[in-house]
Design an enzyme around this catalytic site. Structure first.
Site, PDB file in Angstrom:
ATOM      1  N   GLY A  15      -2.200   2.017   0.846  1.00 15.02           N
ATOM      2  CA  GLY A  15      -3.382   2.201   1.692  1.00 15.02           C
ATOM      3  C   GLY A  15      -4.533   2.778   0.874  1.00 15.02           C
ATOM      4  NE  ARG A  76       0.196  -1.220   3.209  1.00 16.52           N
ATOM      5  CZ  ARG A  76       0.059   0.114   3.093  1.00 16.52           C
ATOM      6  NH1 ARG A  76       0.832   0.801   2.301  1.00 16.52           N
ATOM      7  NH2 ARG A  76      -0.849   0.760   3.797  1.00 16.52           N
ATOM      8  CG  ASP A 107       5.756   7.844  -0.313  1.00 14.92           C
ATOM      9  OD1 ASP A 107       4.872   7.083   0.099  1.00 14.92           O
ATOM     10  OD2 ASP A 107       6.731   8.195   0.381  1.00 14.92           O
ATOM     11  CB  THR A 129      -1.857   8.688   0.598  1.00 10.24           C
ATOM     12  OG1 THR A 129      -1.519   8.615   1.986  1.00 10.24           O
ATOM     13  CG2 THR A 129      -1.052   9.824  -0.013  1.00 10.24           C
ATOM     14  CG  ASP A 131      -0.458   8.813   5.317  1.00  6.43           C
ATOM     15  OD1 ASP A 131      -1.445   8.661   6.066  1.00  6.43           O
ATOM     16  OD2 ASP A 131       0.307   7.884   4.999  1.00  6.43           O
ATOM     17  CG  ASP A 133       2.897  10.883   2.805  1.00  6.26           C
ATOM     18  OD1 ASP A 133       2.126  10.783   1.832  1.00  6.26           O
ATOM     19  OD2 ASP A 133       3.415   9.889   3.339  1.00  6.26           O
ATOM     20  NE  ARG A 175       2.933   5.018   5.403  1.00  8.07           N
ATOM     21  CZ  ARG A 175       3.354   4.246   4.429  1.00  8.07           C
ATOM     22  NH1 ARG A 175       3.361   2.931   4.579  1.00  8.07           N
ATOM     23  NH2 ARG A 175       3.760   4.754   3.303  1.00  8.07           N
TER      24      ARG A 175
HETATM   25  P1  ATP Z   1       0.215   4.875   1.650  1.00  8.97           P
HETATM   26  O1  ATP Z   1       1.027   6.129   1.826  1.00  8.97           O
HETATM   27  O2  ATP Z   1      -1.220   5.154   1.670  1.00  8.97           O
HETATM   28  O3  ATP Z   1       0.616   3.753   2.557  1.00  8.97           O
HETATM   29  P2  ATP Z   1       1.877   3.899  -0.484  1.00  8.97           P
HETATM   30  O4  ATP Z   1       1.664   3.834  -1.947  1.00  8.97           O
HETATM   31  O5  ATP Z   1       3.009   4.776  -0.023  1.00  8.97           O
HETATM   32  O6  ATP Z   1       0.496   4.327   0.149  1.00  8.97           O
HETATM   33  P3  ATP Z   1       3.381   1.515   0.180  1.00  8.97           P
HETATM   34  O7  ATP Z   1       3.013   0.329   0.979  1.00  8.97           O
HETATM   35  O8  ATP Z   1       4.584   2.290   0.580  1.00  8.97           O
HETATM   36  O9  ATP Z   1       2.075   2.425   0.114  1.00  8.97           O
HETATM   37  O10 ATP Z   1       3.625   1.039  -1.341  1.00  8.97           O
HETATM   38  C1  ATP Z   1       2.627   0.309  -2.043  1.00  8.97           C
HETATM   39  C2  ATP Z   1       3.266  -0.738  -2.922  1.00  8.97           C
HETATM   40  O11 ATP Z   1       4.110  -0.086  -3.895  1.00  8.97           O
HETATM   41  C3  ATP Z   1       4.202  -1.697  -2.193  1.00  8.97           C
HETATM   42  O12 ATP Z   1       3.520  -2.757  -1.571  1.00  8.97           O
HETATM   43  C4  ATP Z   1       5.056  -2.206  -3.360  1.00  8.97           C
HETATM   44  O13 ATP Z   1       4.346  -3.173  -4.096  1.00  8.97           O
HETATM   45  C5  ATP Z   1       5.195  -0.937  -4.227  1.00  8.97           C
HETATM   46  N1  ATP Z   1       6.473  -0.270  -3.932  1.00  8.97           N
HETATM   47  C6  ATP Z   1       6.792   0.456  -2.840  1.00  8.97           C
HETATM   48  N2  ATP Z   1       8.072   0.903  -2.883  1.00  8.97           N
HETATM   49  C7  ATP Z   1       8.583   0.412  -4.042  1.00  8.97           C
HETATM   50  C8  ATP Z   1       9.872   0.486  -4.678  1.00  8.97           C
HETATM   51  N3  ATP Z   1      10.884   1.173  -4.123  1.00  8.97           N
HETATM   52  N4  ATP Z   1      10.033  -0.150  -5.863  1.00  8.97           N
HETATM   53  C9  ATP Z   1       9.012  -0.829  -6.433  1.00  8.97           C
HETATM   54  N5  ATP Z   1       7.780  -0.939  -5.882  1.00  8.97           N
HETATM   55  C10 ATP Z   1       7.556  -0.340  -4.720  1.00  8.97           C
END
Ligand code: ATP
Length: 325
Positions: A15, A76, A107, A129, A131, A133, A175
């Site tokens: 995000g 994503r 994360d 983020t 969040d 978190d 979330r």
């Molecule tokens: P936000 O908290 O703002 O949503 P985020 O980084 O946690 O941000 P996610 O959608 O969970 O958002 O992850 C972003 C991207 O990171 C995913 O679309 C994927 O490409 C990659 N990703 C997430 N988890 C994994 C994992 N376990 N292994 C490899 N890549 C990952």
């Protein structure tokens, strides 16, 4: 002595969060000043896998500090979850001469960075983020702006709801975490704040305070419901109306909380964290997470930093309960 790094990459993932541009700018300015070139990978891991890459220069990041969103776009990327996707991402880095990668996101994005680090690529994560978190850091970039945006919107909402003597039920993002909702709820003086981390007796925490408030002459009630709270804002409003007879209106703030010009705090934090991230990559560090703890910007091991879930600020929650009654 560590080998000199010539080129690093930077991407934003997950995000978007206000202040991401401040991080990109700081990384570019700090690295290029030290003779290290910087490539910007567009659309997160999708761009890394597909080779959607641009050269970033010190001049090229002029004027991005006050801009919300991310100049590198974000996405994503399903493919990054697979071995094939991760291998392709590492191959792109080898092909483009990227020796270290800064990943700006949440994360999930850091789990991707960790996977790349395990395949031999030096990676540094910068927490951005709304969040807030990420357990090892007190603040994530974008949280402060999102709080202010939500508070500003709710203050406006209150004016009209108060005139009509309605009850406002406002859903706040986050979330499955309630950090944003808790801060926003305290800042707007909510009658109650419903969070995913706290099981509450609905009657005692929501209905009773509204009834008592009405008896003592209060004509407006503000209920904050975190996005991840089980009941959902609509169900909360329906129950309030059914049990109190007061008209309850739902407002879902939604993606408006992600937008807008970053607050001064997010610009400053983004700049500090971006500089720190560039410094770590240039020094040849691998698999680190930039964090803010006790007022200082520092770093921790990425895997350790992701190991636990962030708890709710119990002192703040206690204060919210104390002033609401
Ligand atoms: P936000 O908290 O703002 O949503 P985020 O980084 O946690 O941000 P996610 O959608 O969970 O958002 O992850 C972003 C991207 O990171 C995913 O679309 C994927 O490409 C990659 N990703 C997430 N988890 C994994 C994992 N376990 N292994 C490899 N890549 C990952």
């Amino acid at each position: 002595m560590t080998q000199k790094i010539n080129r690093i990459g930077v991407l934003t993932s997950g995000g978007d969060a206000p202040g991401m541009n401040a991080v990109v700018r700081a990384i570019v300015r700090k690295a290029t000043a030290q003779g290290v070139s910087v490539l910007g990978i567009r659309r997160g891991y999708s761009g890394l896998i597909g080779g959607d890459i641009i050269e970033l220069t010190s001049r090229g990041v002029d004027g991005v500090l006050p801009r919300g969103g991310t100049m590198l776009y974000t996405a994503r990327c399903e493919e990054m979850l697979s071995d094939t996707g991760q291998e392709k991402a590492v191959q792109t880095c080898r092909h483009m001469g990227i020796e270290g990668l800064a990943v700006i996101g949440g994360d999930g994005s850091f789990r991707g960075a960790l996977a790349l680090a395990r395949r031999g690529l030096a990676t540094v994560g910068v927490p951005a983020t709304i969040d807030n978190d990420i357990v090892c850091t007190d603040y994530t970039i974008g949280f402060d702006t999102a709080c202010n945006t939500a508070v500003d919107a709710i203050d406006k909402l209150r004016d009209t709801m108060q005139s009509h003597e309605r009850c406002s039920v406002v859903e706040v993002m986050g979330r499955d975490a309630g950090h944003l909702a808790l801060h926003v709820g305290v800042a707007v003086g909510a009658t109650c704040i419903l969070l995913p981390e706290k099981e509450v007796d609905f009657h005692k925490v929501v209905i009773e305070p509204i009834r008592m408030g009405r008896l003592s002459g209060r004509h407006h009630h503000m209920l904050i419901v975190a996005e991840g709270h089980g009941k959902g804002a609509q169900a909360v409003a329906e129950r309030v109306e059914a049990e109190t007879g007061i008209e309850a209106r739902v407002t879902i703030l939604g993606h408006i909380q992600r937008g807008g010009t970053p607050s001064a705090m997010d610009r400053v934090l983004g700049t500090q964290m971006g500089c720190h991230a560039a410094g770590l990559l240039i020094a040849g560090e691998r698999s680190r997470l930039v964090i803010k703890q006790d007022g200082c910007v520092m770093s921790c091991d990425m895997e350790e930093g992701l190991a636990q879930r962030k708890c709710l600020d119990q002192d703040l929650f206690a204060a919210a309960v104390a002033v609401a009654t």
